[in-house]
Structure formats: C-alpha cells, structure tokens
Write a protein that holds these residues in place. Structure first.
Motif, short mmCIF file in Angstrom:
data_model
loop_
_atom_site.label_atom_id
_atom_site.label_comp_id
_atom_site.label_asym_id
_atom_site.label_seq_id
_atom_site.Cartn_x
_atom_site.Cartn_y
_atom_site.Cartn_z
N TYR A 52 0.76 -1.16 0.13
CA TYR A 52 -0.04 0.17 -0.12
C TYR A 52 0.71 1.22 -0.17
O TYR A 52 1.02 1.88 1.13
N ALA B 32 -8.84 5.19 2.07
CA ALA B 32 -8.68 3.82 1.00
C ALA B 32 -7.15 3.73 1.07
O ALA B 32 -6.60 4.52 0.51
N LYS B 33 -6.53 2.44 1.02
CA LYS B 33 -5.33 2.21 0.66
C LYS B 33 -5.20 1.37 -0.58
O LYS B 33 -6.04 0.41 -0.99
N ILE B 34 -4.39 1.85 -1.43
CA ILE B 34 -4.40 1.30 -2.75
C ILE B 34 -2.95 0.92 -3.00
O ILE B 34 -1.86 1.23 -2.73
N CYS B 35 -2.92 -0.45 -3.75
CA CYS B 35 -1.65 -1.01 -4.14
C CYS B 35 -1.98 -1.26 -5.67
O CYS B 35 -2.45 -2.05 -6.34
N ARG C 168 -4.67 -4.10 -5.72
CA ARG C 168 -5.33 -4.41 -4.39
C ARG C 168 -5.74 -3.14 -3.50
O ARG C 168 -5.17 -2.03 -3.88
N PHE C 169 -6.63 -3.34 -2.73
CA PHE C 169 -7.34 -1.94 -2.12
C PHE C 169 -7.96 -2.48 -0.67
O PHE C 169 -8.28 -3.57 -0.54
N GLN C 170 -7.89 -1.51 -0.01
CA GLN C 170 -8.70 -1.69 1.33
C GLN C 170 -9.24 -0.32 1.56
O GLN C 170 -8.80 0.63 1.40
N GLY D 106 -12.33 -1.13 -8.07
CA GLY D 106 -11.04 -1.97 -7.98
C GLY D 106 -10.73 -2.68 -9.31
O GLY D 106 -9.84 -3.38 -9.77
N LEU E 110 -8.57 1.94 -11.40
CA LEU E 110 -7.15 1.98 -10.74
C LEU E 110 -6.24 2.78 -11.80
O LEU E 110 -5.43 3.55 -11.47
#
Length: 188
Positions: free
Chosen positions: A131, A147-150, A155-157, A169, A174
């Motif tokens: 993240y 909002a955490k984004i990779c 991927r996300f949270q 997602g 993205l």
C-alpha cells in the motif's frame, strides 16, 4: 385498398415512434447518479515515492523489530481497521510517506473514482499488497474514510464507507486513479 395501405403505414409509423419513446425511457432508468463512498470536503493523498524509500524503511537493520512490525502493519496489512486511530497520518509521515498537494479538480476526479458502481469486480490477486498510496477523506477536518491502494497488484482496502465497495477495484478505475495522482510516474 388504398385506405388499408394508409392505415397500415400509419400504424407502423406510430409504433416506431412509440418504440423510440420507450427506448429513451429505458435509458433514463438505467442511468443513475452514482453516490461517492465518502461524504467528504477534502481528500489527502499520501504516497511512498520510490522503491528505495521502501527498502530503506523496511529492511534497514538499525530499525528496531517493533518499528518493522509497525511499518508492515499498514504497508502490507489491514491497519488501520477502523477510523478511530487519530495518529494514522503522523505514522505515514514517520515512515517517509509524502503528502500530495491535490487541486480541487483532482479531488473531484478522485471522488468520482471512489463512487458506487453497477459492475462487480471479478478478478483477484494472490500477491501481497504494497500500500504505497493512501487516500484520507475528511469532512470538516475529521477523517470519514481511508482508502489504501496497491497499484502494482490491483489491491485495495477501504474503511469507513457506508456504501457497498465490492464493485471497486477494476483495472480501468485503478489506472484512472493512478493517472490522477501519479501523472509524473510512468508506472505506479
């Protein structure tokens, strides 16, 4: 016979007009306003600038084991799980995350990406998330969502949304989000 043909043509023309009105009515029903995930008036974006920052932060032997665990908890893991942690932004800065200066236009574009969707995400990634990008949504200086984004592993949270975020997602979302906040990078 001529009357019959005129009546038949009239019926066909009228039915075509009615079907055109029916199509327009159906289109209006299908289009609906998509609600944003968060009721916010400000969005803060934090990002870990480069791989070297990450390697320095997570693999440096001088860091105590406790600090490594703390860093890993939000870089790889699901920390924070709730909005109750008031020091999350300080924690990000402690581990060399940078804060973006987002314009009003960028914030509006980000809000549009983080909105209710009609589609469902149907792909998944088994890779561990990194993240590097974290969005903090605020309303009158109070955090209302995170909002955490990779971008690397798609991927996300998302924490704090009262709306179902299952449709979020998709790769195009993205990519759009990455182009808003990482327009200087070739690849996030």
């Amino acid at each position: 016979m001529k009357k019959f043909i005129f009546i038949l043509i009239g019926i066909i023309v009228l039915s075509c007009n009615n079907s055109e009105k029916s199509k327009n009515t159906n289109e209006k029903v299908v289009k609906k306003e998509l609600r944003p995930f968060f009721d916010s008036d400000k969005i803060d974006h934090y990002y870990l600038a480069s791989r070297s920052n990450f390697e320095h932060s997570s693999h440096d032997d001088s860091l105590k084991e406790e600090k490594k665990k703390e860093f890993s908890s939000f870089f790889y893991g699901n920390y924070p799980e709730t909005l109750s942690n008031k020091n999350f932004e300080n924690l990000l800065l402690k581990y060399n995350y940078n804060q973006s200066k987002l314009s009003v236009k960028q914030q509006k574009e980000i809000e549009n990406v983080f909105s209710e969707k009609d589609s469902l995400k149907n792909d998944a990634c088994a890779c561990i998330a990194e993240y590097r990008d974290i969005f903090i949504f605020k309303k009158k200086t109070k955090t209302v969502g995170i909002a955490k984004i990779c971008f690397k592993n798609a991927r996300f949270q998302i924490i704090g949304s009262k709306i179902d975020t299952e449709g979020f997602g998709l790769i195009n979302e993205l990519d759009k989000l990455g182009s808003i906040v990482r327009f200087n990078d070739k690849k996030p």
